[in-house]
Design an enzyme around this catalytic site. Sequence first.
Site, PDB file in Angstrom:
ATOM      1  CG  ASP A  38      -2.199   0.802   0.994  1.00 34.21           C
ATOM      2  OD1 ASP A  38      -3.270   0.185   0.874  1.00 34.21           O
ATOM      3  OD2 ASP A  38      -2.118   2.057   0.896  1.00 34.21           O
ATOM      4  CG  ASP A  64       1.944   5.618  -5.945  1.00 36.67           C
ATOM      5  OD1 ASP A  64       1.262   4.989  -6.795  1.00 36.67           O
ATOM      6  OD2 ASP A  64       1.756   6.806  -5.670  1.00 36.67           O
ATOM      7  CB  VAL A  65       0.327   0.196  -7.809  1.00 38.50           C
ATOM      8  CG1 VAL A  65       0.323  -0.784  -6.650  1.00 38.50           C
ATOM      9  CG2 VAL A  65      -0.956   1.030  -7.838  1.00 38.50           C
ATOM     10  CG  ASN A  91      -7.864  -3.999  -3.786  1.00 34.20           C
ATOM     11  OD1 ASN A  91      -9.083  -4.002  -3.935  1.00 34.20           O
ATOM     12  ND2 ASN A  91      -7.260  -3.301  -2.828  1.00 34.20           N
ATOM     13  CB  SER A 142     -15.838  -0.732 -10.517  1.00 39.16           C
ATOM     14  OG  SER A 142     -17.052  -0.126 -10.095  1.00 39.16           O
ATOM     15  CE1 TYR A 155     -13.049   3.842  -9.243  1.00 36.87           C
ATOM     16  CE2 TYR A 155     -15.290   3.342  -9.953  1.00 36.87           C
ATOM     17  CZ  TYR A 155     -14.176   3.026  -9.192  1.00 36.87           C
ATOM     18  OH  TYR A 155     -14.185   1.901  -8.396  1.00 36.87           O
ATOM     19  CE  LYS A 159     -11.563   0.592 -10.255  1.00 42.66           C
ATOM     20  NZ  LYS A 159     -10.514  -0.250  -9.652  1.00 42.66           N
ATOM     21  CB  THR A 190     -14.105  -0.134   1.962  1.00 44.27           C
ATOM     22  OG1 THR A 190     -14.164   1.109   1.260  1.00 44.27           O
ATOM     23  CG2 THR A 190     -14.550  -1.270   1.056  1.00 44.27           C
TER      24      THR A 190
HETATM   25  N1  LIG Z   1     -15.835  -0.082  -2.148  1.00 43.26           N
HETATM   26  C1  LIG Z   1     -16.581  -0.117  -3.240  1.00 43.26           C
HETATM   27  O1  LIG Z   1     -17.800   0.137  -3.188  1.00 43.26           O
HETATM   28  C2  LIG Z   1     -15.966  -0.495  -4.560  1.00 43.26           C
HETATM   29  C3  LIG Z   1     -16.835  -0.770  -5.623  1.00 43.26           C
HETATM   30  C4  LIG Z   1     -16.270  -1.128  -6.852  1.00 43.26           C
HETATM   31  C5  LIG Z   1     -14.893  -1.208  -6.987  1.00 43.26           C
HETATM   32  N2  LIG Z   1     -14.076  -0.915  -5.935  1.00 43.26           N
HETATM   33  C6  LIG Z   1     -12.632  -1.007  -6.146  1.00 43.26           C
HETATM   34  O2  LIG Z   1     -12.078  -1.833  -5.122  1.00 43.26           O
HETATM   35  C7  LIG Z   1     -10.706  -1.474  -4.924  1.00 43.26           C
HETATM   36  C8  LIG Z   1     -10.469  -1.298  -3.439  1.00 43.26           C
HETATM   37  O3  LIG Z   1     -11.248  -0.211  -2.996  1.00 43.26           O
HETATM   38  P1  LIG Z   1     -11.753  -0.055  -1.497  1.00 43.26           P
HETATM   39  O4  LIG Z   1     -13.196   0.275  -1.599  1.00 43.26           O
HETATM   40  O5  LIG Z   1     -11.292  -1.178  -0.678  1.00 43.26           O
HETATM   41  O6  LIG Z   1     -11.004   1.315  -1.133  1.00 43.26           O
HETATM   42  P2  LIG Z   1     -10.168   1.805   0.117  1.00 43.26           P
HETATM   43  O7  LIG Z   1      -9.923   3.244  -0.103  1.00 43.26           O
HETATM   44  O8  LIG Z   1     -10.838   1.377   1.387  1.00 43.26           O
HETATM   45  O9  LIG Z   1      -8.793   1.019  -0.043  1.00 43.26           O
HETATM   46  C9  LIG Z   1      -7.960   1.247  -1.148  1.00 43.26           C
HETATM   47  C10 LIG Z   1      -6.513   1.086  -0.713  1.00 43.26           C
HETATM   48  O10 LIG Z   1      -5.671   1.249  -1.858  1.00 43.26           O
HETATM   49  C11 LIG Z   1      -4.584   2.078  -1.510  1.00 43.26           C
HETATM   50  N3  LIG Z   1      -4.079   2.752  -2.686  1.00 43.26           N
HETATM   51  C12 LIG Z   1      -4.709   3.702  -3.428  1.00 43.26           C
HETATM   52  N4  LIG Z   1      -3.904   4.124  -4.398  1.00 43.26           N
HETATM   53  C13 LIG Z   1      -2.751   3.415  -4.294  1.00 43.26           C
HETATM   54  C14 LIG Z   1      -1.549   3.411  -5.016  1.00 43.26           C
HETATM   55  N5  LIG Z   1      -1.345   4.241  -6.046  1.00 43.26           N
HETATM   56  N6  LIG Z   1      -0.559   2.545  -4.642  1.00 43.26           N
HETATM   57  C15 LIG Z   1      -0.746   1.711  -3.598  1.00 43.26           C
HETATM   58  N7  LIG Z   1      -1.865   1.696  -2.860  1.00 43.26           N
HETATM   59  C16 LIG Z   1      -2.857   2.536  -3.204  1.00 43.26           C
HETATM   60  C17 LIG Z   1      -5.157   3.046  -0.502  1.00 43.26           C
HETATM   61  O11 LIG Z   1      -4.139   3.647   0.282  1.00 43.26           O
HETATM   62  C18 LIG Z   1      -6.095   2.143   0.299  1.00 43.26           C
HETATM   63  O12 LIG Z   1      -5.422   1.544   1.387  1.00 43.26           O
HETATM   64  C19 LIG Z   1     -10.467  -0.222  -5.762  1.00 43.26           C
HETATM   65  O13 LIG Z   1      -9.824  -0.574  -6.970  1.00 43.26           O
HETATM   66  C20 LIG Z   1     -11.865   0.288  -6.026  1.00 43.26           C
HETATM   67  O14 LIG Z   1     -11.943   1.063  -7.187  1.00 43.26           O
HETATM   68  C21 LIG Z   1     -14.579  -0.567  -4.718  1.00 43.26           C
END
Ligand SMILES: NC(=O)c1ccc[n+]([C@@H]2O[C@H](COP(=O)([O-])OP(=O)(O)OC[C@H]3O[C@@H](n4cnc5c(N)ncnc54)[C@H](O)[C@@H]3O)[C@@H](O)[C@H]2O)c1
Length: 259
Positions: A38, A64-65, A91, A142, A155, A159, A190
Amino acid sequence: MITTHSPRVAVVTGAGAGIGRACALRFGREGYGVLAVDRAADDLAASADQLRAAGVDCLTVVADVSEAPACDAFAAAALERWGRIDVLVANAGVQTGGSLADADADWNRILEVNVKGVARSCAAVLPAMRARGGGAIVMVSSINAVIGVRGMAIYDASKAGVLGMMRSLAVEHGDRGIRVNAVCPGATVTDFHERRAAARGITPAQLRDRTRGYGLLGRAAEPAEQAAVIYFLASDEAAFITGQAIVADGGYSLTAGSN
Ligand SMILES: NC(=O)c1ccc[n+]([C@@H]2O[C@H](COP(=O)([O-])OP(=O)(O)OC[C@H]3O[C@@H](n4cnc5c(N)ncnc54)[C@H](O)[C@@H]3O)[C@@H](O)[C@H]2O)c1
């Protein structure tokens, strides 16, 4: 140090929170060595505490990815510790809304993380998977990749890009036993949502209450429910599935047209 009895190894990006943290815990509990990545050091440390408390063999890398050398470094760290990489859960992602004009400032960042970050993470682990003759990549896309959502064009485009990349990589690497799939989560409560709600004085319980009526099941998902789908896709139970996206949205996409 590489041991003769190295466990299977899962690399999870964005493991400091939400779906990524839930994946790290799930793979760890299933006996995988977990490399948790992360960019947020404090959140990653909190995940590491949870993983160790659960008895998981884990290693954390702050990265940072969106930066290719950082991705190469986390892959190298996994190989140095365990000597293998079996699974990548790509993710890490950023969720930014706004109209095309409003979101213009975030355009590059969204692409850098959500599309290029996934690509760079895959590029970093694929050589090790190809060398071993197998592996599984699960990308977190997503539901927005397959339906239209007002005010989320950039966004959503990012995706949808993930799904295109998933299919291409599945085609390119199937001959080496590498499966590449994606999950398309619907609304999942989340840390991201809890933090945003907390800033508005809304408790986690109130937040979940507000998701009542979502989709056909009348609620949003919990991160562990998305992790279960991701774990399935990565596991041997899904040994004949590649190039597919599983929608895990509680039936929301069936109701979207009725709003
Ligand atoms: N929560 C939802 O409703 C939902 C719905 C559809 C898709 N998603 C997708 O699920 C994935 C996870 O989201 P989440 O809801 O758990 O979010 P979240 O914000 O709770 O967690 C995301 C994590 O990714 C880390 N992160 C972000 N950019 C980064 C980078 N450049 N390098 C390394 N780490 C990085 C953040 O620091 C965080 O810890 C994402 O790709 C999001 O788009 C989430």
